[in-house]
Scaffold this motif. Sequence first.
Motif, PDB file in Angstrom:
ATOM      1  N   PRO A  64      35.429  40.612  34.262  1.00 36.25           N
ATOM      2  CA  PRO A  64      34.207  40.891  35.023  1.00 36.25           C
ATOM      3  C   PRO A  64      34.100  42.390  35.302  1.00 36.25           C
ATOM      4  O   PRO A  64      35.101  43.113  35.234  1.00 36.25           O
ATOM      5  CB  PRO A  64      34.387  40.097  36.318  1.00 36.25           C
ATOM      6  CG  PRO A  64      35.666  39.372  36.209  1.00 36.25           C
ATOM      7  CD  PRO A  64      36.354  39.762  34.961  1.00 36.25           C
ATOM      8  N   PRO A  65      32.906  42.880  35.640  1.00 40.31           N
ATOM      9  CA  PRO A  65      32.718  44.332  35.796  1.00 40.31           C
ATOM     10  C   PRO A  65      33.665  45.003  36.789  1.00 40.31           C
ATOM     11  O   PRO A  65      34.196  46.072  36.524  1.00 40.31           O
ATOM     12  CB  PRO A  65      31.264  44.465  36.258  1.00 40.31           C
ATOM     13  CG  PRO A  65      30.594  43.232  35.777  1.00 40.31           C
ATOM     14  CD  PRO A  65      31.636  42.154  35.773  1.00 40.31           C
ATOM     15  N   ARG A  66      33.896  44.374  37.942  1.00 36.69           N
ATOM     16  CA  ARG A  66      34.785  45.006  38.931  1.00 36.69           C
ATOM     17  C   ARG A  66      36.231  45.000  38.458  1.00 36.69           C
ATOM     18  O   ARG A  66      36.986  45.942  38.712  1.00 36.69           O
ATOM     19  CB  ARG A  66      34.645  44.312  40.279  1.00 36.69           C
ATOM     20  CG  ARG A  66      33.292  44.646  40.908  1.00 36.69           C
ATOM     21  CD  ARG A  66      33.056  43.925  42.178  1.00 36.69           C
ATOM     22  NE  ARG A  66      34.009  44.307  43.207  1.00 36.69           N
ATOM     23  CZ  ARG A  66      34.014  43.776  44.412  1.00 36.69           C
ATOM     24  NH1 ARG A  66      33.146  42.846  44.722  1.00 36.69           N
ATOM     25  NH2 ARG A  66      34.897  44.159  45.293  1.00 36.69           N
ATOM     26  N   ALA A  67      36.635  43.976  37.750  1.00 35.62           N
ATOM     27  CA  ALA A  67      37.992  43.942  37.199  1.00 35.62           C
ATOM     28  C   ALA A  67      38.143  44.968  36.086  1.00 35.62           C
ATOM     29  O   ALA A  67      39.207  45.575  35.932  1.00 35.62           O
ATOM     30  CB  ALA A  67      38.314  42.545  36.678  1.00 35.62           C
ATOM     31  N   ALA A  68      37.075  45.193  35.311  1.00 40.93           N
ATOM     32  CA  ALA A  68      37.119  46.229  34.271  1.00 40.93           C
ATOM     33  C   ALA A  68      37.251  47.612  34.905  1.00 40.93           C
ATOM     34  O   ALA A  68      37.958  48.474  34.379  1.00 40.93           O
ATOM     35  CB  ALA A  68      35.872  46.153  33.396  1.00 40.93           C
ATOM     36  N   GLN A  69      36.596  47.819  36.041  1.00 44.13           N
ATOM     37  CA  GLN A  69      36.760  49.084  36.760  1.00 44.13           C
ATOM     38  C   GLN A  69      38.182  49.259  37.248  1.00 44.13           C
ATOM     39  O   GLN A  69      38.740  50.350  37.196  1.00 44.13           O
ATOM     40  CB  GLN A  69      35.807  49.152  37.959  1.00 44.13           C
ATOM     41  CG  GLN A  69      34.484  49.766  37.682  1.00 44.13           C
ATOM     42  CD  GLN A  69      33.723  49.966  38.975  1.00 44.13           C
ATOM     43  OE1 GLN A  69      33.685  49.094  39.843  1.00 44.13           O
ATOM     44  NE2 GLN A  69      33.121  51.126  39.110  1.00 44.13           N
ATOM     45  N   MET A  70      38.781  48.184  37.718  1.00 43.48           N
ATOM     46  CA  MET A  70      40.168  48.247  38.178  1.00 43.48           C
ATOM     47  C   MET A  70      41.103  48.513  36.992  1.00 43.48           C
ATOM     48  O   MET A  70      42.100  49.227  37.136  1.00 43.48           O
ATOM     49  CB  MET A  70      40.542  46.950  38.878  1.00 43.48           C
ATOM     50  CG  MET A  70      41.821  47.046  39.658  1.00 43.48           C
ATOM     51  SD  MET A  70      41.821  48.291  40.966  1.00 43.48           S
ATOM     52  CE  MET A  70      40.904  47.486  42.236  1.00 43.48           C
ATOM     53  N   LEU A  71      40.780  47.981  35.828  1.00 43.32           N
ATOM     54  CA  LEU A  71      41.554  48.257  34.615  1.00 43.32           C
ATOM     55  C   LEU A  71      41.511  49.748  34.284  1.00 43.32           C
ATOM     56  O   LEU A  71      42.523  50.346  33.920  1.00 43.32           O
ATOM     57  CB  LEU A  71      41.020  47.430  33.445  1.00 43.32           C
ATOM     58  CG  LEU A  71      41.671  47.666  32.093  1.00 43.32           C
ATOM     59  CD1 LEU A  71      43.092  47.123  32.088  1.00 43.32           C
ATOM     60  CD2 LEU A  71      40.851  47.022  30.998  1.00 43.32           C
ATOM     61  N   VAL A  72      40.347  50.353  34.419  1.00 40.79           N
ATOM     62  CA  VAL A  72      40.208  51.795  34.197  1.00 40.79           C
ATOM     63  C   VAL A  72      41.077  52.566  35.184  1.00 40.79           C
ATOM     64  O   VAL A  72      41.774  53.512  34.810  1.00 40.79           O
ATOM     65  CB  VAL A  72      38.722  52.219  34.299  1.00 40.79           C
ATOM     66  CG1 VAL A  72      38.580  53.725  34.326  1.00 40.79           C
ATOM     67  CG2 VAL A  72      37.918  51.628  33.160  1.00 40.79           C
ATOM     68  N   ALA A  73      41.081  52.140  36.442  1.00 39.05           N
ATOM     69  CA  ALA A  73      41.905  52.809  37.456  1.00 39.05           C
ATOM     70  C   ALA A  73      43.385  52.692  37.118  1.00 39.05           C
ATOM     71  O   ALA A  73      44.139  53.669  37.231  1.00 39.05           O
ATOM     72  CB  ALA A  73      41.622  52.212  38.835  1.00 39.05           C
ATOM     73  N   PHE A  74      43.828  51.514  36.690  1.00 42.16           N
ATOM     74  CA  PHE A  74      45.235  51.344  36.315  1.00 42.16           C
ATOM     75  C   PHE A  74      45.598  52.192  35.104  1.00 42.16           C
ATOM     76  O   PHE A  74      46.681  52.771  35.037  1.00 42.16           O
ATOM     77  CB  PHE A  74      45.553  49.873  36.041  1.00 42.16           C
ATOM     78  CG  PHE A  74      45.760  49.060  37.272  1.00 42.16           C
ATOM     79  CD1 PHE A  74      46.640  49.463  38.261  1.00 42.16           C
ATOM     80  CD2 PHE A  74      45.061  47.882  37.457  1.00 42.16           C
ATOM     81  CE1 PHE A  74      46.827  48.703  39.409  1.00 42.16           C
ATOM     82  CE2 PHE A  74      45.242  47.110  38.593  1.00 42.16           C
ATOM     83  CZ  PHE A  74      46.123  47.529  39.577  1.00 42.16           C
ATOM     84  N   ALA A  75      44.697  52.273  34.118  1.00 39.71           N
ATOM     85  CA  ALA A  75      44.966  53.087  32.932  1.00 39.71           C
ATOM     86  C   ALA A  75      45.095  54.555  33.299  1.00 39.71           C
ATOM     87  O   ALA A  75      45.980  55.265  32.786  1.00 39.71           O
ATOM     88  CB  ALA A  75      43.869  52.882  31.887  1.00 39.71           C
ATOM     89  N   LEU A  76      44.255  55.025  34.195  1.00 34.22           N
ATOM     90  CA  LEU A  76      44.351  56.416  34.635  1.00 34.22           C
ATOM     91  C   LEU A  76      45.623  56.660  35.443  1.00 34.22           C
ATOM     92  O   LEU A  76      46.237  57.728  35.334  1.00 34.22           O
ATOM     93  CB  LEU A  76      43.117  56.807  35.438  1.00 34.22           C
ATOM     94  CG  LEU A  76      41.816  56.914  34.645  1.00 34.22           C
ATOM     95  CD1 LEU A  76      40.656  57.249  35.576  1.00 34.22           C
ATOM     96  CD2 LEU A  76      41.920  57.947  33.540  1.00 34.22           C
ATOM     97  N   ALA A  77      46.046  55.683  36.219  1.00 31.83           N
ATOM     98  CA  ALA A  77      47.294  55.825  36.970  1.00 31.83           C
ATOM     99  C   ALA A  77      48.498  55.871  36.029  1.00 31.83           C
ATOM    100  O   ALA A  77      49.434  56.648  36.245  1.00 31.83           O
ATOM    101  CB  ALA A  77      47.436  54.679  37.967  1.00 31.83           C
ATOM    102  N   ILE A  78      48.473  55.068  34.981  1.00 33.49           N
ATOM    103  CA  ILE A  78      49.553  55.106  33.986  1.00 33.49           C
ATOM    104  C   ILE A  78      49.563  56.455  33.274  1.00 33.49           C
ATOM    105  O   ILE A  78      50.625  57.037  33.032  1.00 33.49           O
ATOM    106  CB  ILE A  78      49.414  53.938  32.993  1.00 33.49           C
ATOM    107  CG1 ILE A  78      49.690  52.617  33.705  1.00 33.49           C
ATOM    108  CG2 ILE A  78      50.353  54.107  31.805  1.00 33.49           C
ATOM    109  CD1 ILE A  78      49.337  51.392  32.891  1.00 33.49           C
ATOM    110  N   ALA A  79      48.378  56.960  32.947  1.00 35.38           N
ATOM    111  CA  ALA A  79      48.294  58.283  32.311  1.00 35.38           C
ATOM    112  C   ALA A  79      48.844  59.359  33.242  1.00 35.38           C
ATOM    113  O   ALA A  79      49.547  60.274  32.797  1.00 35.38           O
ATOM    114  CB  ALA A  79      46.846  58.596  31.939  1.00 35.38           C
ATOM    115  N   ALA A  80      48.563  59.245  34.526  1.00 35.17           N
ATOM    116  CA  ALA A  80      49.083  60.224  35.496  1.00 35.17           C
ATOM    117  C   ALA A  80      50.601  60.152  35.586  1.00 35.17           C
ATOM    118  O   ALA A  80      51.268  61.190  35.659  1.00 35.17           O
ATOM    119  CB  ALA A  80      48.456  59.979  36.865  1.00 35.17           C
TER     120      ALA A  80
END
Length: 187
Positions: A64-80
């Motif tokens: 769902p859209p909000r879960a996809a946004q959370m996926l983006v946040a997790f991916a950026l945290a992993i990149a950090a």
Amino acid sequence: MDSFLFSLLLAFVLALGGRDQWLVARWADALGRSQLLLLVGLASSALTAAFMAWVGAQFAAILPPRAAQMLVAFALAIAAAELAWPVKADAPYEPTRSLGAIAIVLAARQLGDGARFAVFAFAAGASLPATAALGGALGGGGAIALGWSFGAAGLARWPLQLLRRGLAACLILAALFIGLNARYATL
């Protein structure tokens, strides 16, 4: 278009001083600046960016859209986290002359780096993930070409570790804001 430009710029900046760039710089010093080595590095960058964009788009499509946004946040945290991890730029003990082996090692290093996780994040949030893949391929390829042309001595003159830590802090903030927005946004 935004995902292309942001992916291009972020992949280039996040790959500066990365393990793949140092690896290509060391190989270029040890093996000479052959165009085949550069071509292998560019091809590896393009393939890994395309793969991570495809994976990001596939995950985002089933969420769902909000879960996809959370996926983006997790991916950026992993990149950090990957950016904050210190890079040990050891010289290759015995450089191989096999371009296939170089391509495998380089692709394995690139699949887990911060630049490819940023491509994953942009593809997960983009309406056209192919633009994120293209931008990530060009940005990562630019960083590879820079490492190939400068060599290890040229890269050592730049404060790349400080840059990577600063970018890690920025990515953590972006991940926090995106995550909070996904958590507390009203639809």
